[in-house]
Enzyme design. Structure first.
Site, short mmCIF file in Angstrom:
data_model
loop_
_atom_site.label_atom_id
_atom_site.label_comp_id
_atom_site.label_asym_id
_atom_site.label_seq_id
_atom_site.Cartn_x
_atom_site.Cartn_y
_atom_site.Cartn_z
N HIS A 250 -18.75 -62.38 50.23
CA HIS A 250 -19.65 -63.55 50.46
C HIS A 250 -20.06 -64.31 49.27
CE1 HIS A 250 -22.53 -65.49 53.22
NE2 HIS A 250 -23.18 -65.59 52.15
N HIS A 287 -32.22 -61.94 48.84
CA HIS A 287 -32.02 -62.03 47.21
C HIS A 287 -33.54 -62.66 47.04
CE1 HIS A 287 -30.72 -66.08 48.95
NE2 HIS A 287 -31.32 -66.64 47.90
N ASP A 293 -36.89 -72.52 43.23
CA ASP A 293 -37.42 -72.59 44.56
C ASP A 293 -36.17 -73.11 45.31
OD1 ASP A 293 -39.89 -71.91 43.74
OD2 ASP A 293 -40.89 -73.79 44.33
N HIS A 323 -35.79 -63.21 50.37
CA HIS A 323 -35.56 -63.88 51.44
C HIS A 323 -34.18 -63.57 51.91
CE1 HIS A 323 -34.96 -67.32 48.61
NE2 HIS A 323 -33.78 -67.50 49.45
#
Length: 379
Positions: A250, A287, A293, A323
């Site tokens: 991925h 991660h 941000d 998240h």
């Protein structure tokens, strides 16, 4: 003085030999990375999902905003509602239907328009081109422009404050990967451009230091008869992007970088096959990207790693916490994995912390922070 990161890869305890693949049984991988997936990173294997919180207090939290509900109709894109911003970037959204009767010029930085909905004609110093949904229009600082919508338009405006947009270096895959520069279109001095030239009074509204100045001419200033050079508007549609992917690994979001700016990058996620190797992770990995941000605008498709997110919504994950995929998406990836990711989204990763503007705050979805709770997990 030159410098470099400390580099000594270490393995401790039970861990995989390859990031995002072949995890120890019953563990959840979390990447702690620096410099937006380009710097040092460690991969930690947890007993529980890194987003398994049951309560959250304080100002730092993940956000979801429904941009569909922001009233943003108006005649001037320079005065479109400000959603998110910092010293490097300003994210606005604008809805319009019809023809602009004035020109605009941004003196504060390059402008990147992403056309979420609609179609029309774009006129500028360099000529005319048509646009449709899914187009990026990259407008150099100081360019005068206007649009005539042929269908109602809903767009994002991403201002590169005091900077210029550039393309990413593509390294090992070569300059023609992801998209060839030959697919970039530029305005033409065509019949449509010449037909809009007239001797009637026109105004240019100029934004400089976030203030608007209006200059009136007794004729249409878009009166160019020829030009040469390489500083111009370019158009790119996501349909011309051919994403990098691996059936065994991925790839990180950085593999989908479309434009690079000072202090932020713009990435585009487009439809692509899902990893098929039995040991490969088949959803975005957990991660905490601790220097950036992350903002995602959901354009179209089935956003397979997110629950209750629809087209026209935005998620905002400030740095400071992990998240990743929602519980249902994570479960499906292990029991009934998809074979194709049919989604289109625009990601903006910013080096400086973003401020939430009034327009976005008014459409915040407060329960989004609880969307990672596994079924039955209540505070």
């Amino acid at each position: 003085m030159s410098r470099k990161w400390i580099s000594f890869p270490i393995r401790e305890g039970e861990s995989s030999r390859q990031a995002h693949c072949d995890f120890p049984q019953g563990t959840y991988e979390r990447e702690m990375g620096r410099e937006g997936f380009f710097g040092p990173a460690s991969h930690l294997h947890h007993k529980h999902p890194p987003t398994g919180w049951i309560d959250w207090e304080g100002p730092l939290r993940p956000h979801a905003f429904n941009f569909n509900h922001i009233p943003s109709e108006g005649d001037c894109p320079l005065q479109a509602p400000l959603a998110l911003h910092n010293a490097d970037v300003k994210l606005r959204l604008w809805k319009t239907n019809g023809a602009m009767r004035h020109l605009v010029r941004n003196g504060d930085g390059d402008e990147l328009l992403f056309i979420h909905e609609g179609a029309g004609h774009f006129y500028c110093d360099f000529g005319h081109l048509e646009f449709r949904d899914g187009d990026y229009l990259m407008i150099p600082r100081g360019t005068a422009w206007r649009i005539e919508a042929t269908q109602p338009v809903f767009m994002l405006l991403i201002e590169n404050t005091d900077g210029a947009y550039q393309l990413p270096e593509k390294g090992l895959v070569g300059p023609h990967a992801i998209f060839d520069a030959a697919v970039l279109d530029h305005p033409r001095l065509d019949d449509a451009f010449r037909a809009q030239q007239d001797e009637n009074p026109w105004q240019i509204r100029i934004k400089r230091r976030d203030q608007i100045t209006t200059v009136t001419y007794p004729y249409n200033p878009l009166d160019v008869v020829g030009w040469h050079g390489d500083n111009t508007v370019v158009r790119l549609n996501w349909r011309d992007i051919r994403p990098l992917m691996s059936h065994r690994y991925h790839l990180p979001p950085s593999a989908h970088t479309t434009f690079v700016a000072n202090g932020f990058v713009v990435c585009t996620f487009t439809p692509r096959p899902v990893e098929s190797d039995p040991g490969a992770l088949k959803v975005p990995f957990f991660h905490n990207n601790d220097d950036y941000d992350e903002v995602l605008f959901y354009h179209r498709g089935n956003f397979f790693s997110r629950d209750n997110i629809e087209q026209g919504m935005v998620t905002f994950h400030p740095c400071g916490f992990p998240h990743g995929p929602h519980p249902k998406a994570l479960k499906k990836a292990s029991t009934d994995p998809a074979t194709f990711a049919d989604e289109v989204a625009v990601m903006i990763d910013t080096r400086r912390a973003l401020e939430v503007g009034e327009a976005a705050a008014a459409v915040d979805v407060p329960e989004y922070v609880n969307s990672w709770r596994a079924p039955g997990k209540e505070s």
